[in-house]
Design a protein around this motif. Structure first.
Motif, PDB file in Angstrom:
ATOM      1  N   LEU A 113      29.207 -39.240  26.239  1.00  0.00           N
ATOM      2  CA  LEU A 113      28.105 -38.493  25.653  1.00  0.00           C
ATOM      3  C   LEU A 113      27.679 -39.161  24.351  1.00  0.00           C
ATOM      4  O   LEU A 113      28.490 -39.358  23.453  1.00  0.00           O
ATOM      5  CB  LEU A 113      28.588 -37.065  25.387  1.00  0.00           C
ATOM      6  N   LYS A 114      26.391 -39.521  24.251  1.00  0.00           N
ATOM      7  CA  LYS A 114      25.922 -40.177  23.033  1.00  0.00           C
ATOM      8  C   LYS A 114      25.032 -39.262  22.188  1.00  0.00           C
ATOM      9  O   LYS A 114      24.802 -39.528  21.019  1.00  0.00           O
ATOM     10  CB  LYS A 114      25.144 -41.448  23.397  1.00  0.00           C
ATOM     11  N   LEU A 115      24.506 -38.226  22.818  1.00  0.00           N
ATOM     12  CA  LEU A 115      23.603 -37.310  22.114  1.00  0.00           C
ATOM     13  C   LEU A 115      23.541 -36.013  22.901  1.00  0.00           C
ATOM     14  O   LEU A 115      23.535 -36.037  24.135  1.00  0.00           O
ATOM     15  CB  LEU A 115      22.197 -37.921  22.061  1.00  0.00           C
ATOM     16  N   ALA A 116      23.531 -34.898  22.207  1.00  0.00           N
ATOM     17  CA  ALA A 116      23.256 -33.603  22.847  1.00  0.00           C
ATOM     18  C   ALA A 116      22.303 -32.861  21.924  1.00  0.00           C
ATOM     19  O   ALA A 116      22.585 -32.717  20.738  1.00  0.00           O
ATOM     20  CB  ALA A 116      24.540 -32.801  23.052  1.00  0.00           C
ATOM     21  N   ILE A 131      28.692 -33.496  19.155  1.00  0.00           N
ATOM     22  CA  ILE A 131      29.233 -33.986  20.434  1.00  0.00           C
ATOM     23  C   ILE A 131      30.702 -34.392  20.324  1.00  0.00           C
ATOM     24  O   ILE A 131      31.321 -34.751  21.318  1.00  0.00           O
ATOM     25  CB  ILE A 131      28.430 -35.193  20.979  1.00  0.00           C
ATOM     26  N   SER A 132      31.275 -34.319  19.107  1.00  0.00           N
ATOM     27  CA  SER A 132      32.618 -34.882  18.934  1.00  0.00           C
ATOM     28  C   SER A 132      33.651 -34.177  19.808  1.00  0.00           C
ATOM     29  O   SER A 132      34.618 -34.791  20.237  1.00  0.00           O
ATOM     30  CB  SER A 132      33.024 -34.858  17.453  1.00  0.00           C
ATOM     31  N   GLN A 133      33.466 -32.901  20.069  1.00  0.00           N
ATOM     32  CA  GLN A 133      34.444 -32.177  20.898  1.00  0.00           C
ATOM     33  C   GLN A 133      33.869 -31.815  22.267  1.00  0.00           C
ATOM     34  O   GLN A 133      34.486 -31.067  23.024  1.00  0.00           O
ATOM     35  CB  GLN A 133      34.883 -30.874  20.192  1.00  0.00           C
ATOM     36  N   MET A 134      32.677 -32.325  22.572  1.00  0.00           N
ATOM     37  CA  MET A 134      31.972 -31.853  23.758  1.00  0.00           C
ATOM     38  C   MET A 134      32.237 -32.740  24.971  1.00  0.00           C
ATOM     39  O   MET A 134      32.319 -33.949  24.849  1.00  0.00           O
ATOM     40  CB  MET A 134      30.469 -31.884  23.434  1.00  0.00           C
ATOM     41  N   THR A 135      32.401 -32.136  26.126  1.00  0.00           N
ATOM     42  CA  THR A 135      32.358 -32.910  27.376  1.00  0.00           C
ATOM     43  C   THR A 135      31.356 -32.226  28.287  1.00  0.00           C
ATOM     44  O   THR A 135      31.126 -31.020  28.176  1.00  0.00           O
ATOM     45  CB  THR A 135      33.719 -32.941  28.097  1.00  0.00           C
TER      46      THR A 135
END
Lengths: 456, 456
Positions: free
Chosen positions: B96-99, B451-455
């Motif tokens: 993930l590079k951007l959300a 996004i650091s903790q996001m999957t």
């Protein structure tokens, strides 16, 4: 030296300087350009009148005349505001993307940098020259600009104002003369397309035919899309109301847009799937290009419901399987086909789409994930209209174009598409031969540093 | 259909499937390939012997024979370990590079994805086929592989083992037959270079001549470098000891490397600058190609110090200004020129370098920053040897190649160079026409999510 080589070399020289100019000064010159264009509105309007007159005499279509007219409504003011908007965007250059300790006092940085020299080819809308000037300078790139010949007088006058402004403030801002060069002849364009030693990126903004032609005639990377063949897949587990809303929007909100739906893939296991087609025809005036089995089933279902009337009947034509699934209709037409599964939809799309944007409509998460993973396009959507594929909708502040290339920049492209990166190493005299692998005994540390608070 | 079109289509089909395979399964098949290559060592060795025999009969040079010999020392084991090393790297796909929240329940994601189909062309080192197989599968790309003809028997046997392993575990891992295709003839290569509809990236790994030839004959993007013309600038404020160490390392650690120094730019205001040249000649056996003013001053200074002896004298030749500053010597030779300032050094480098890696040696921070900002190369270093330009030294785990292109991937390229990105939108039925700019009244939220903790 040919004139195109000279132009390309001038741009390279200007680009090398622009690369070192601070964001403050790059933006400052944009505000000055804004001010001077505003002050010179009357001379620009005069030039624009010449173009309109020539166009009228040559019998240009009314819709094209409207595009040429820079002073229609608030077009000129919107153009001026656009320059300021770009100036106010975050600096795309010099952003830190990675910082890695290689060893004590030896750090690797990855930093964004301008691409260098852009060749931007566009059609006749005169306001585009201001927009592109702003994008190029803001991103630290030199721009060579070629606009459509119908607006030649307007372009020439605006380029004169832009270049005299750059010259006037060169000492103050450092932004060099040569940062923006307007070229006028087709010969120059073909010459420039061979200057791959000096030009780094071609950005064609205009018709698909223009983009296709340019892609075929240069070795320089091209940022753009020749086709926008977007598909929507109606899954067996689609919500019928969402399906109706989304397909209607995707097809009819702006049929000439590259992000409009051109193909609808229907899973016949979806209950009442025909309601979606009926809705497209009745509410959207869409002509359905139906595969034979779809047509048969559609007509039968509507007859069962006593809904097969002239309005519906007149909107059915036979699909031409050999061309219609590879075609950008750019009109209120849509090719329709049955597929038996998400997998089959993915295969159809990966084979036929132009890798722009494709969507699935389903309430089934597993089907959605399969689709999102399997589709090889710049945009893959779940339960949303393909019309969202747009730089402003993505929140990019400005849109440089939409790319269907698979490398560099994909989909809607903001200022990020006009920068690349460089690696910096800052050391204190280190040599490779001290390290393992090059004859020495030291090991690398390779520890990533937190860049969130770092500036270099 | 031509055979190259068929090969390209097969690869595209395999790539579309590979894209959906989990990292676990992509890595699993690599461990299996490792095991089966190990088990089949004797049949591979037999094939390798055939190649060595043919090479000996054709009178191939001893140094090339050494490269062909896959079972020399621990080369075969190192190759096997390399496959495992790649399998163990972090998954480059699906990052993930951007959300970005576009609206309630409408989120835009930027996610890494395989490029698709790679055409990898390499020379005769037989172990490269294992390395490239690992890189391609790990990054979710289908690979079409063409190796040098001297190793044809070894390649054929290894490809047989690799493909039978993929086939054997296809049901288990999902990695499809066709993921790795070996081609053997030059005709196939030229045919494949025209398949830009199916092939996304060409990766030539080999001599500069090979890369240059391929770049000239395809419209497909090429990841590679034709030249490595690296320069070092000795600033007036350089530390003399650092200068001696760094230039010696950059020139002599591996003169055939693309990151070796080819040009030395000397600011004559640097006290005792000639010591650096003398050090290169005496300690590094470097032949100095000196501009006439450099030569005159160098000889004079050494004479003053009673140091102008035969060892030094024999290492001086006149530079050929028309070619030597645009030349990759690949030997213990170096072109030397005076420049009067950092600015002049930057201008020389931007004009002559191949945009690979260039360095400044100085204790003056302002000069260093000007250099780091001004140089338009993939690598720009301050007080460090150009030899650090290398994927392993950068900590990339593996190196796909070194790129001198300005877009997609620059400098040393790790697995990241074999992926691109896609935009996903996950919505709940949203349509563009509800929003401002497309006819509606809703405004976009455009809020970036952490996004650091996001999957996803």
């Amino acid at each position: 030296m040919s004139s195109s080589e000279q132009i390309a070399k001038n741009a390279r020289r200007a680009g090398n300087i622009l690369k070192t100019i601070s964001d403050e000064n790059r933006s400052k010159v944009l505000y000055k350009i804004h001010d001077e264009l505003k002050e010179n509105a009357s001379s620009i309007e005069k030039a624009n009148k010449l173009d309109l007159q020539a166009a009228a005499e040559s019998g240009l279509a009314q819709s094209l005349m409207k595009r040429l007219d820079l002073f229609k409504g608030d077009k000129f003011d919107t153009m001026l505001q656009g320059i300021k908007d770009v100036a106010e965007l975050e600096d795309p250059v010099g952003k830190l993307k990675l910082a890695r300790q290689l060893d004590e006092d030896l750090v690797l940085y990855q930093v964004t940098a301008p691409v260098g020299v852009l060749l931007v080819i566009f059609e006749s809308r005169p306001e585009v020259i201001a927009n592109i000037t702003a994008l190029a300078i803001k991103s630290g790139n030199a721009g060579i600009l070629k606009g459509g010949k119908e607006s030649v007088n307007t372009f020439r006058e605006m380029a004169r104002v832009i270049n005299s402004t750059i010259a006037k403030y060169e000492k103050d801002t450092g932004v060099p003369v040569g940062s923006v060069q307007l070229i006028e002849t087709r010969e120059d364009v073909s010459g420039l397309l061979t200057q791959d030693e000096y030009i780094d990126l071609v950005v064609p903004r205009g018709s698909n035919a223009l983009v296709r032609k340019i892609k075929a005639s240069t070795k320089i990377p091209v940022l753009g899309h020749a086709d926008g063949i977007c598909s929507i897949y109606l899954d067996a587990d689609a919500d019928l109301e969402k399906a109706k809303r989304i397909t209607l929007d995707a097809k009819t909100n702006y049929p000439a847009g590259c992000n409009a739906m051109e193909t609808l893939l229907v899973n016949p296991k979806l209950a009442k799937w025909w309601k979606v087609l009926e809705h497209l025809s009745r509410k959207g005036d869409v002509t359905l290009h139906l595969a034979s089995d779809v047509k048969e089933a559609y007509v039968e279902k509507l007859k069962e419901e006593n809904a097969f009337d002239e309005e519906v009947r007149s909107k059915i034509v036979d699909v031409d399987e050999s061309t219609d699934f590879d075609r950008e209709f750019l009109s209120l037409d849509c090719a329709v086909k049955f597929v038996e599964s998400t997998k089959e939809a993915v295969e159809h799309i990966n084979h036929h789409s132009s890798k722009h944007t494709d969507a699935i409509i389903t309430e089934n998460e597993a089907h959605a994930e399969l689709f999102l993973k399997g589709i090889d396009s710049a945009g893959v959507y779940w339960n949303a209209s393909t019309r969202f594929a747009d730089g402003f909708r993505y929140g990019f502040g400005t849109e440089v174009g939409i790319s269907t290339s698979k490398i560099h920049a994909r989909g809607p492209v903001g200022l990020d598409g006009l920068v690349t990166y460089q690696y910096q190493i800052r050391g204190t005299g280190q040599v490779a031969s001290d390290y393992l692998g090059a004859g020495g005994k030291r090991a690398f540390v390779h520890k990533d540093l937190d860049i969130s608070q770092m500036t270099i």
